[in-house]
Motif scaffolding. Structure first.
Motif, PDB file in Angstrom:
ATOM      1  N   MET A   1      58.072  70.952   3.234  1.00  0.00           N
ATOM      2  CA  MET A   1      59.206  71.569   2.547  1.00  0.00           C
ATOM      3  C   MET A   1      60.343  71.776   3.540  1.00  0.00           C
ATOM      4  O   MET A   1      60.162  72.343   4.615  1.00  0.00           O
ATOM      5  N   GLN A   2      61.525  71.291   3.193  1.00  0.00           N
ATOM      6  CA  GLN A   2      62.662  71.413   4.085  1.00  0.00           C
ATOM      7  C   GLN A   2      63.198  72.836   4.103  1.00  0.00           C
ATOM      8  O   GLN A   2      62.982  73.621   3.191  1.00  0.00           O
ATOM      9  N   VAL A   3      63.907  73.163   5.196  1.00  0.00           N
ATOM     10  CA  VAL A   3      64.503  74.483   5.370  1.00  0.00           C
ATOM     11  C   VAL A   3      65.982  74.389   5.019  1.00  0.00           C
ATOM     12  O   VAL A   3      66.680  73.462   5.461  1.00  0.00           O
ATOM     13  N   GLU A   4      66.471  75.325   4.237  1.00  0.00           N
ATOM     14  CA  GLU A   4      67.877  75.324   3.861  1.00  0.00           C
ATOM     15  C   GLU A   4      68.741  75.716   5.057  1.00  0.00           C
ATOM     16  O   GLU A   4      68.357  76.571   5.856  1.00  0.00           O
TER      17      GLU A   4
ATOM     18  N   LEU B   1      56.774  67.016  21.954  1.00  0.00           N
ATOM     19  CA  LEU B   1      56.281  68.101  21.109  1.00  0.00           C
ATOM     20  C   LEU B   1      56.287  69.441  21.848  1.00  0.00           C
ATOM     21  O   LEU B   1      56.711  70.460  21.276  1.00  0.00           O
ATOM     22  N   PRO B   2      55.859  69.525  23.118  1.00  0.00           N
ATOM     23  CA  PRO B   2      55.974  70.806  23.826  1.00  0.00           C
ATOM     24  C   PRO B   2      57.414  71.302  23.939  1.00  0.00           C
ATOM     25  O   PRO B   2      57.670  72.505  23.849  1.00  0.00           O
ATOM     26  N   ALA B   3      58.368  70.395  24.121  1.00  0.00           N
ATOM     27  CA  ALA B   3      59.775  70.800  24.197  1.00  0.00           C
ATOM     28  C   ALA B   3      60.260  71.319  22.852  1.00  0.00           C
ATOM     29  O   ALA B   3      61.036  72.280  22.783  1.00  0.00           O
ATOM     30  N   LEU B   4      59.824  70.689  21.767  1.00  0.00           N
ATOM     31  CA  LEU B   4      60.199  71.179  20.437  1.00  0.00           C
ATOM     32  C   LEU B   4      59.685  72.601  20.230  1.00  0.00           C
ATOM     33  O   LEU B   4      60.419  73.482  19.759  1.00  0.00           O
ATOM     34  N   ARG B   5      58.428  72.821  20.582  1.00  0.00           N
ATOM     35  CA  ARG B   5      57.866  74.166  20.429  1.00  0.00           C
ATOM     36  C   ARG B   5      58.619  75.168  21.293  1.00  0.00           C
ATOM     37  O   ARG B   5      58.869  76.307  20.875  1.00  0.00           O
ATOM     38  N   ALA B   6      58.998  74.751  22.507  1.00  0.00           N
ATOM     39  CA  ALA B   6      59.740  75.641  23.403  1.00  0.00           C
ATOM     40  C   ALA B   6      61.079  76.022  22.793  1.00  0.00           C
ATOM     41  O   ALA B   6      61.495  77.186  22.845  1.00  0.00           O
ATOM     42  N   ALA B   7      61.777  75.053  22.209  1.00  0.00           N
ATOM     43  CA  ALA B   7      63.074  75.336  21.593  1.00  0.00           C
ATOM     44  C   ALA B   7      62.931  76.290  20.418  1.00  0.00           C
ATOM     45  O   ALA B   7      63.662  77.287  20.307  1.00  0.00           O
ATOM     46  N   VAL B   8      62.003  75.997  19.540  1.00  0.00           N
ATOM     47  CA  VAL B   8      61.807  76.841  18.353  1.00  0.00           C
ATOM     48  C   VAL B   8      61.386  78.249  18.751  1.00  0.00           C
ATOM     49  O   VAL B   8      61.915  79.252  18.244  1.00  0.00           O
TER      50      VAL B   8
ATOM     51  N   GLU C   1      56.440  70.661  11.048  1.00  0.00           N
ATOM     52  CA  GLU C   1      55.667  71.743  10.428  1.00  0.00           C
ATOM     53  C   GLU C   1      55.794  73.035  11.233  1.00  0.00           C
ATOM     54  O   GLU C   1      55.995  74.118  10.678  1.00  0.00           O
ATOM     55  N   HIS C   2      55.697  72.929  12.553  1.00  0.00           N
ATOM     56  CA  HIS C   2      55.828  74.116  13.410  1.00  0.00           C
ATOM     57  C   HIS C   2      57.214  74.735  13.268  1.00  0.00           C
ATOM     58  O   HIS C   2      57.347  75.963  13.156  1.00  0.00           O
ATOM     59  N   ALA C   3      58.242  73.892  13.256  1.00  0.00           N
ATOM     60  CA  ALA C   3      59.604  74.405  13.128  1.00  0.00           C
ATOM     61  C   ALA C   3      59.814  75.099  11.784  1.00  0.00           C
ATOM     62  O   ALA C   3      60.384  76.197  11.717  1.00  0.00           O
ATOM     63  N   HIS C   4      59.363  74.472  10.717  1.00  0.00           N
ATOM     64  CA  HIS C   4      59.572  75.037   9.385  1.00  0.00           C
ATOM     65  C   HIS C   4      58.851  76.369   9.214  1.00  0.00           C
ATOM     66  O   HIS C   4      59.351  77.277   8.536  1.00  0.00           O
ATOM     67  N   LEU C   5      57.687  76.498   9.816  1.00  0.00           N
ATOM     68  CA  LEU C   5      56.965  77.775   9.738  1.00  0.00           C
ATOM     69  C   LEU C   5      57.746  78.902  10.402  1.00  0.00           C
ATOM     70  O   LEU C   5      57.590  80.080  10.049  1.00  0.00           O
TER      71      LEU C   5
END
Length: 338
Positions: free
Chosen positions: A1-4, A18-25, A60-64
């Motif tokens: 599900m996308q985030v508005e 992927l570790p950098a994405l998690r770090a940013a989020v 999925e991690h970002a959207h959560l």
């Protein structure tokens, strides 16, 4: 599900893994931009970028956490790579990307025809430096956001925002490109590979490091780019930031390594109506991404809470420790004569 999308100014941060994405989020990014592996994005380095599975996991991690993920397909594909490029568009939809960052009009047309509900952002590689160009992309392909090249002054950004309904995203921090993005021919001159099509300024296969009696030196396809004294930090070799002999002097003839830091004009640009502030650096480590995201989050929150117009000097100092060459500039943003 996308985030508005949020109505507030977004902090958009880079992730090459992927570790950098998690770090940013996890450190406060509102959105993260990534790329698939291969020649479909402008950071095509070995060991960098996302597989389809990793992209799905990261999204999925970002959207959560309420963050969005944009996928950069920001090169101009040649006929032989067209199928791979359109497959990447389809894959971005499959994994649930919140937007595509595109430069090539053909890919925009493909995306609009095959995925009409997909949000499209005009890449900085599209080199749209005036409102008429941005309006063209909006009318023809329905883009909803444009990332501005780093050649416009703050005054020009303000005027542009007033002439188009398209959301405007500006670069706030990171390595500064001396060229107009999307129009660079320097590395293709030296290597035969265009950053606009193969996705990297200095292809890894063309880079050579040599230890010599005069010091460590770097070459790009045989061209001597730089020579470093013992203990001197050695940056990734690019032609525009190399040191060359001109007459009897050796110096950075085109551009000195320095970072763009827009914090001094950030309150002004927010007041003008920008919708997003972007951090450069998908080739950077997760630790770097975490540090820059944390500091930029602090700076942006300070500007948005309305208590003060200026970003505290301590925030700028913190970014200077992460800046290329340990120095920063406003670049084209500061042109008082305009």
């Amino acid at each position: 599900m996308q985030v508005e999308p949020s109505s507030r100014v977004e902090l958009v941060c880079p992730a090459g893994s992927l570790p950098a994405l998690r770090a940013a989020v996890d450190h406060g990014a509102d959105a993260v931009y990534i790329g698939f592996r291969g020649e479909t994005n402008a950071r095509n380095f070995p060991g960098l970028n996302f597989s389809i599975d990793d992209a799905a996991t990261g999204i999925e991690h970002a959207h959560l956490s309420g963050a969005r993920v944009f996928i950069a397909l920001n090169v101009y594909p040649m006929p032989k790579s067209w199928a791979a490029a359109t497959a990447a568009v389809d894959a971005a939809v499959t994994v649930g990307a919140d937007a595509l960052i595109l430069a090539d009009p053909g890919l925009m047309k493909y995306a609009r025809e095959h995925h009409p509900r997909l949000r499209l952002h005009l890449s900085v590689q599209g080199s749209a430096t005036n409102w008429r160009a941005i309006e063209f992309y909006r009318r023809q392909f329905g883009i909803q956001r444009a990332v501005l090249p780093r050649v416009l002054s703050a005054t020009q950004v303000e005027r542009l925002i007033g002439r188009t309904p398209v959301e405007i995203e500006i670069f706030g921090f990171g390595s500064l490109c001396v060229m107009v993005e999307g129009r660079c021919a320097l590395s293709s001159y030296a290597t035969g590979h265009s950053p606009n099509m193969q996705g990297v300024c200095s292809p890894a296969q063309a880079v050579r490091w040599e230890e010599t009696p005069e010091g460590r030196q770097s070459r790009l396809n045989g061209v001597l780019i730089d020579r470093y004294a013992p203990g001197e930090a050695a940056g990734y070799p690019t032609l525009c930031k190399g040191r060359f002999r001109v007459n009897d002097d050796v110096f950075h003839a085109l551009e000195e390594p320095t970072a763009l830091n827009a914090l001094d004009v950030l309150p002004r640009l927010i007041a003008a109506g920008i919708r997003a502030v972007k951090v450069e650096g998908r080739q950077r480590s997760p630790a770097y991404v975490a540090q820059v995201t944390r500091v930029m989050r602090r700076a942006l929150d300070h500007c948005l809470d309305g208590t003060s117009a200026a970003v505290p000097p301590t925030v700028t100092d913190a970014l200077d420790h992460l800046a290329e060459g340990r120095t920063h500039t406003l670049g084209a943003y500061h042109r008082p004569w305009q």
